[in-house]
Design an enzyme around this catalytic site. Structure first.
Site, mmCIF file in Angstrom:
data_model
loop_
_atom_site.group_PDB
_atom_site.id
_atom_site.type_symbol
_atom_site.label_atom_id
_atom_site.label_comp_id
_atom_site.label_asym_id
_atom_site.label_seq_id
_atom_site.Cartn_x
_atom_site.Cartn_y
_atom_site.Cartn_z
ATOM 1 N N HIS A 119 3.106 0.702 3.477
ATOM 2 C CA HIS A 119 2.002 1.647 3.350
ATOM 3 C C HIS A 119 1.741 2.259 4.719
ATOM 4 C CE1 HIS A 119 0.177 0.546 -0.689
ATOM 5 N NE2 HIS A 119 1.222 -0.243 -0.568
ATOM 6 N N GLY A 120 1.307 3.494 4.732
ATOM 7 C CA GLY A 120 0.988 4.148 5.994
ATOM 8 C C GLY A 120 2.208 4.573 6.770
ATOM 9 N N ALA A 121 3.313 4.793 6.096
ATOM 10 C CA ALA A 121 4.553 5.156 6.788
ATOM 11 C C ALA A 121 4.707 6.668 6.983
ATOM 12 C CB ALA A 121 5.770 4.607 6.038
ATOM 13 N N SER A 122 3.843 7.466 6.358
ATOM 14 C CA SER A 122 3.943 8.916 6.508
ATOM 15 C C SER A 122 3.734 9.301 7.974
ATOM 16 C CB SER A 122 2.860 9.618 5.672
ATOM 17 O OG SER A 122 3.039 9.311 4.317
ATOM 18 N N HIS B 146 -2.740 3.253 7.399
ATOM 19 C CA HIS B 146 -3.047 4.361 6.499
ATOM 20 C C HIS B 146 -3.679 5.503 7.299
ATOM 21 C CE1 HIS B 146 -3.281 0.879 3.619
ATOM 22 N NE2 HIS B 146 -2.445 1.684 2.993
ATOM 23 N N GLY B 147 -3.456 6.707 6.832
ATOM 24 C CA GLY B 147 -4.110 7.854 7.460
ATOM 25 C C GLY B 147 -3.299 8.431 8.608
ATOM 26 N N ASP C 136 -2.614 2.590 -7.058
ATOM 27 C CA ASP C 136 -2.485 2.134 -5.681
ATOM 28 C C ASP C 136 -3.772 1.445 -5.251
ATOM 29 O OD1 ASP C 136 -0.978 1.950 -3.290
ATOM 30 O OD2 ASP C 136 -2.075 3.635 -2.431
ATOM 31 N N HIS C 137 -3.654 0.312 -4.596
ATOM 32 C CA HIS C 137 -4.799 -0.454 -4.073
ATOM 33 C C HIS C 137 -5.848 -0.741 -5.136
ATOM 34 C CE1 HIS C 137 -3.497 -0.544 0.098
ATOM 35 N NE2 HIS C 137 -3.068 0.689 -0.104
#
Length: 191
Positions: free
Chosen positions: A182-185, A154-155, A58-59
């Site tokens: 990305h960052g969907a949590s 993110h985060g 990732d990244h």
């Protein structure tokens, strides 16, 4: 994942859910545990698993790291050139795509600024991915999937994000690619 314990816990959870899983590592993790070591841990967990297990960079921050991960057996890599101008990002990502294809692996690219803290980088989101630029990037780079900025970060979210969900079908139509958010949590609690 950042260590062997996390890899085995992720695989156990995937088995409990009877779902395939993608385990990912970041450049920071791979600075203290080389890709070959992580791939060995993931392979050991996957051999015993009753579900498919993939290993993803990732990244990825360099072609050298992408190559090291592919040589170690990663099934998927990401070259994140999102901080570069579009054509430079597409060029370096195209090189990562060629490397991935030579190993029978997939390659993800990123276009647009997905804010928040990812790995050791703090990124200020400065806009959403433009569908026309995404089409150009997809054509120039040849990526298999595309990480896009639609307002996620993110985060941990400090405030509710301003998502542009209507942008997703436009991006999909213009690129014809699977899109990666990305960052969907944590979004389900906020959206």
């Amino acid at each position: 994942a950042e260590n062997a314990e996390m890899v085995f816990a992720i695989v156990a959870a995937a088995e409990k859910c009877k779902a395939p899983v993608i385990i990912q590592t970041t450049p920071s993790t791979l600075r203290y545990l080389p890709p070959a070591c992580f791939a060995g841990i993931a392979e050991a967990a996957a051999k015993k698993a009753s579900v498919p297990v993939a290993l993803h960079l990732d990244h990825g921050d360099s072609l050298e790291l992408v190559r090291a991960c592919l040589e170690a057996g990663y099934t998927s890599v990401m070259l994140d050139g999102s901080r570069l101008p579009l054509e430079e990002n597409a060029s370096v990502t195209a090189q990562a795509v060629q490397l991935a294809q030579s190993f029978g692996a997939c390659c993800e690219g990123e276009l647009g600024a997905i804010g928040g803290k990812e790995d050791s980088l703090q990124v200020q989101a400065d806009g959403y991915t433009d569908p026309d630029q995404a089409a150009q990037f997809a054509a120039l780079s040849g990526v298999d999937s595309l990480a896009v900025a639609i307002g996620t970060a993110h985060g941990i979210y400090q405030t509710a994000p301003k998502l542009d969900l209507g942008r997703i079908p436009l991006l999909e139509a213009k690129t014809g690619l699977p899109l990666v958010l990305h960052g969907a949590s944590g979004l389900s609690d906020m959206v």
